[in-house]
Design an enzyme around this catalytic site. Structure first.
Site, PDB file in Angstrom:
ATOM      1  N   PRO A   1       0.830  -1.207   0.000  1.00  0.00           N
ATOM      2  CA  PRO A   1       0.000   0.000   0.000  1.00  0.00           C
ATOM      3  C   PRO A   1       0.865   1.257   0.000  1.00  0.00           C
ATOM      4  CG  PRO A   1      -0.717  -1.556   1.684  1.00  0.00           C
ATOM      5  CD  PRO A   1       0.586  -2.055   1.163  1.00  0.00           C
ATOM      6  N   GLU A   2       0.411   2.282  -0.712  1.00  0.00           N
ATOM      7  CA  GLU A   2       1.148   3.541  -0.760  1.00  0.00           C
ATOM      8  C   GLU A   2       0.441   4.577   0.106  1.00  0.00           C
ATOM      9  OE1 GLU A   2       2.350   4.463  -4.805  1.00  0.00           O
ATOM     10  OE2 GLU A   2       2.547   2.338  -5.273  1.00  0.00           O
TER      11      GLU A   2
ATOM     12  N   LYS B   1       4.075   5.706   4.514  1.00  0.00           N
ATOM     13  CA  LYS B   1       3.400   4.415   4.600  1.00  0.00           C
ATOM     14  C   LYS B   1       3.292   3.911   6.038  1.00  0.00           C
ATOM     15  CE  LYS B   1       5.338   3.410   0.049  1.00  0.00           C
ATOM     16  NZ  LYS B   1       6.157   2.514  -0.760  1.00  0.00           N
TER      17      LYS B   1
ATOM     18  N   GLN C   1       3.917  -2.886   5.546  1.00  0.00           N
ATOM     19  CA  GLN C   1       4.863  -3.628   4.709  1.00  0.00           C
ATOM     20  C   GLN C   1       4.119  -4.218   3.514  1.00  0.00           C
ATOM     21  OE1 GLN C   1       6.015  -5.753   8.377  1.00  0.00           O
ATOM     22  NE2 GLN C   1       8.124  -5.314   7.789  1.00  0.00           N
TER      23      GLN C   1
ATOM     24  N   ARG D   1      14.148   9.475   9.296  1.00  0.00           N
ATOM     25  CA  ARG D   1      14.880   9.718   8.051  1.00  0.00           C
ATOM     26  C   ARG D   1      13.995   9.980   6.834  1.00  0.00           C
ATOM     27  NH1 ARG D   1      15.487   3.966   8.741  1.00  0.00           N
ATOM     28  NH2 ARG D   1      14.660   2.791   6.965  1.00  0.00           N
TER      29      ARG D   1
ATOM     30  N   ASN E   1       5.356   2.388  -6.222  1.00  0.00           N
ATOM     31  CA  ASN E   1       5.537   2.068  -7.632  1.00  0.00           C
ATOM     32  C   ASN E   1       4.477   2.683  -8.544  1.00  0.00           C
ATOM     33  OD1 ASN E   1       7.609   0.840  -9.002  1.00  0.00           O
ATOM     34  ND2 ASN E   1       6.498  -1.076  -9.319  1.00  0.00           N
TER      35      ASN E   1
ATOM     36  N   ARG F   1      11.985  -3.585  -9.468  1.00  0.00           N
ATOM     37  CA  ARG F   1      10.635  -3.014  -9.479  1.00  0.00           C
ATOM     38  C   ARG F   1      10.195  -2.760 -10.909  1.00  0.00           C
ATOM     39  NH1 ARG F   1       9.827  -0.518  -4.440  1.00  0.00           N
ATOM     40  NH2 ARG F   1       7.630  -0.346  -5.027  1.00  0.00           N
TER      41      ARG F   1
END
Length: 274
Positions: free
Chosen positions: A2-3, A53, A70, A125, A169, A262
């Site tokens: 999932p984005e 995410k 994840q 980060r 993606n 990817r």
């Protein structure tokens, strides 16, 4: 995986049944977290926050549950104690008087004192959240021109959560198509106008996907495709997952490549390499 838009929509669903309510019962499926059940039981949920995410469930008395879906994690909202039949492993169960919020399959879960949550290794980060209401396109453009990111190829930069958090993606492919930029270009090659166009497309496509539950096409085009009998999966994207099919803009064939393990999609006609 999932984005950002999918995680924010999940947060909205969870927030609708948990925010402002007392957690009467809580269970953790991971042994290392079970000691926190006693701390959080009886506390009121204040808000659900997303950063890219990652999803943060904020409780009163300054405690926060961090979770990242994840690849396989999924949240389910059900009536209290009506657990669905599934072969998935239950990782978190949050029960109010009327509802249960259940997280299955994810393992990247931790509990933090809220004032320390920014020290989490992932959160410390990552860049700005693409769906943050106060994120302006000028800030995105400035990051594209910054020494830290300007030498990166767009195909890699737009998956780097340090640049912007929440892009994956499908958003990468759709954003670059909307900005008419070839994925192999690097940020340093962009003119001022191109940076502005890419920055605007980054926010517009991400916000449209959130608003429409994953459709990145403009509303007029999406409506026309509905009238032509296209199924939902055929009218979600301009390029992602459409290799070998005609571009909705120029009629050319959508291309696909593998890069960094990817899938990458683009339209050679609309996104020419320089």
């Amino acid at each position: 995986m999932p984005e950002g838009p999918e995680i924010r929509r999940a947060a909205d669903r969870i927030e609708a049944v948990l925010a402002g309510r007392v957690i009467e019962s809580i269970n953790f499926g991971l042994p290392r977290l079970q000691r926190y059940a006693k701390i959080l039981r009886g506390q009121r949920v204040q808000a659900l926050e997303t950063r890219g995410k990652a999803l943060l469930t904020h409780f009163e008395h300054d405690w926060t549950i961090y979770s990242h879906n994840q690849l396989y994690g999924v949240w389910r909202i059900v009536a209290r104690d009506c657990l669905p039949e599934t072969g998935r492993s239950l990782r978190i169960a949050l029960h109010t008087k009327t509802h249960s919020a259940l997280l299955y399959s994810a393992s990247d879960i931790s509990v933090w004192p809220t004032p320390e949550i920014n020290q989490h290794p992932f959160l410390s980060r990552i860049g700005p959240d693409i769906l943050a209401p106060d994120l302006h396109w000028r800030e995105v453009a400035a990051r594209l021109a910054s020494p830290e990111f300007r030498r990166r190829r767009l195909e890699a930069l737009y998956l780097d959560q340090r640049f912007l958090a929440g892009i994956g993606n499908y958003l990468r492919a759709e954003i670059l198509f909307a900005a008419a930029l070839n994925p192999v270009r690097n940020a340093a090659s962009l003119g001022r106008g191109e940076r502005g166009a890419l920055a605007r497309a980054t926010l517009a496509v991400s916000r449209r996907s959130y608003a429409t539950a994953g459709i990145t096409l403009p509303p007029r085009l999406a409506k026309r495709l509905v009238s032509q009998g296209f199924r939902r999966e055929q009218r979600r994207f301009f390029v992602f997952g459409r290799d070998g099919q005609p571009c909705y803009r120029c009629g050319g064939e959508i291309a696909r490549a593998e890069t960094g393990g990817r899938r990458l999609y683009w339209c050679p006609g609309c996104q020419p390499a320089l």
